[in-house]
Motif scaffolding. Structure first.
Motif, PDB file in Angstrom:
ATOM      1  N   ALA A   1       2.694  -1.841   4.278  1.00  0.00           N
ATOM      2  CA  ALA A   1       1.239  -1.726   4.174  1.00  0.00           C
ATOM      3  C   ALA A   1       0.576  -3.090   4.364  1.00  0.00           C
ATOM      4  O   ALA A   1      -0.463  -3.209   5.023  1.00  0.00           O
ATOM      5  CB  ALA A   1       0.857  -1.136   2.819  1.00  0.00           C
ATOM      6  N   PHE A   2       1.192  -4.129   3.797  1.00  0.00           N
ATOM      7  CA  PHE A   2       0.624  -5.471   3.938  1.00  0.00           C
ATOM      8  C   PHE A   2       0.687  -5.944   5.384  1.00  0.00           C
ATOM      9  O   PHE A   2      -0.227  -6.614   5.873  1.00  0.00           O
ATOM     10  CB  PHE A   2       1.358  -6.460   3.039  1.00  0.00           C
ATOM     11  N   ASN A   3       1.764  -5.602   6.070  1.00  0.00           N
ATOM     12  CA  ASN A   3       1.881  -5.972   7.478  1.00  0.00           C
ATOM     13  C   ASN A   3       0.759  -5.339   8.301  1.00  0.00           C
ATOM     14  O   ASN A   3       0.236  -5.954   9.244  1.00  0.00           O
ATOM     15  CB  ASN A   3       3.245  -5.530   8.021  1.00  0.00           C
ATOM     16  N   GLY A   4       0.356  -4.114   7.927  1.00  0.00           N
ATOM     17  CA  GLY A   4      -0.770  -3.465   8.593  1.00  0.00           C
ATOM     18  C   GLY A   4      -2.057  -4.247   8.395  1.00  0.00           C
ATOM     19  O   GLY A   4      -2.895  -4.349   9.314  1.00  0.00           O
ATOM     20  N   VAL A   5      -2.229  -4.824   7.203  1.00  0.00           N
ATOM     21  CA  VAL A   5      -3.408  -5.653   6.917  1.00  0.00           C
ATOM     22  C   VAL A   5      -3.411  -6.892   7.806  1.00  0.00           C
ATOM     23  O   VAL A   5      -4.438  -7.266   8.389  1.00  0.00           O
ATOM     24  CB  VAL A   5      -3.434  -6.068   5.424  1.00  0.00           C
TER      25      VAL A   5
END
Length: 263
Positions: free
Chosen positions: A133-137
């Motif tokens: 999810a953080f990589n998507g950010v």
């Protein structure tokens, strides 16, 4: 030779077969509470809300009894109480979607496990979905896509919120507060964050903190009792081999002595 083979067979048997002393251990009260929290989560996932509610209420009664016998810190009591109340409230709210109910009860489940676990806690298993999810950010921030950034940030915050109380139980206060401060900054200044020059440096720093968080919580998962069996059995084998070697050496010496006497 047969004696050596016997002890090697015994060694392998003790490693591969569960130790009987461990198998007969009765669950402790806190282990039973941990099981209750897991059952409540399974009932919630299955949509069996009434059963989940009864389990959560029963948990509260049993925990009150346990806390009178076992000491918990004020932070532990506060975090567990808050997560339990939120889980119960979510179950009682008919308007909430299944995912929201599951997230609330999962948060409570992870807190209870953090209190009970002696080794790697369950919340560490959330590493992959949280880092994904953080990589998507980060990708959204790098592309400058505001709408995508808002959406992916909400997903990340939702997942992180599930493990946040458990982190406070397992991580030193200073580190937990530093991590919360970075995440709060991204949340509160989300409207401006893509326009600032320090956006990527903040995201990179947060990514590093998250990676260290999970890496530091990863421990050797080997059962200590298994190592005890290996060490103790290995000692027996070493002693046996030494004894057999000594007997063989002594026997050879006696044979040579006997031959000299005959000559």
């Amino acid at each position: 030779m047969k004696l050596i083979q016997f002890f090697i067979t015994l060694f392998l048997f003790l490693i591969l077969v569960p130790h009987p002393l461990i198998a007969v251990e009765s669950p402790s009260p806190i282990n039973e509470l941990d099981d209750l929290s897991d059952q409540a989560l399974q009932m919630t996932k299955a949509g069996r809300y009434e059963e989940a509610k009864h389990l959560l209420v029963y948990f509260s009664e049993e925990f009150a009894s346990l806390s009178a016998q076992q000491s918990f810190s004020m932070d532990e009591l506060r975090i567990l109480t808050i997560s339990h109340n939120l889980a119960l409230e979510s179950i009682n709210q008919t308007s909430l979607a299944l995912e929201q109910k599951v997230n609330a009860v999962t948060k409570f489940r992870l807190v209870m496990d953090a209190l009970n676990s002696q080794h790697q806690p369950l919340w560490v298993e959330m590493e992959d979905p949280i880092m994904e999810a953080f990589n998507g950010v980060k990708v959204a921030a790098e592309s400058g896509n505001v709408d995508e950034y808002q959406t992916t940030l909400n997903v990340f915050l939702s997942k992180y919120n599930i493990i946040q109380p458990s982190i406070k139980l397992d991580v030193p206060v200073e580190r937990a507060q530093s991590l919360d401060a970075r995440i709060t900054y991204l949340d509160h200044y989300r409207q401006d964050v893509l326009e600032g020059e320090q956006t990527m440096s903040e995201l990179t720093a947060l990514e590093t903190d998250l990676q260290k968080l999970f890496e530091n919580m990863t421990e050797d998962e080997a059962d200590p009792s298994l190592w005890w069996v290996i060490i103790s059995t290995g000692s027996i084998i070493v002693s046996t081999l030494s004894y057999v070697g000594w007997r063989k050496y002594k026997g050879q010496g006696e044979m040579k002595k006997s031959e000299r006497q005959k000559n």
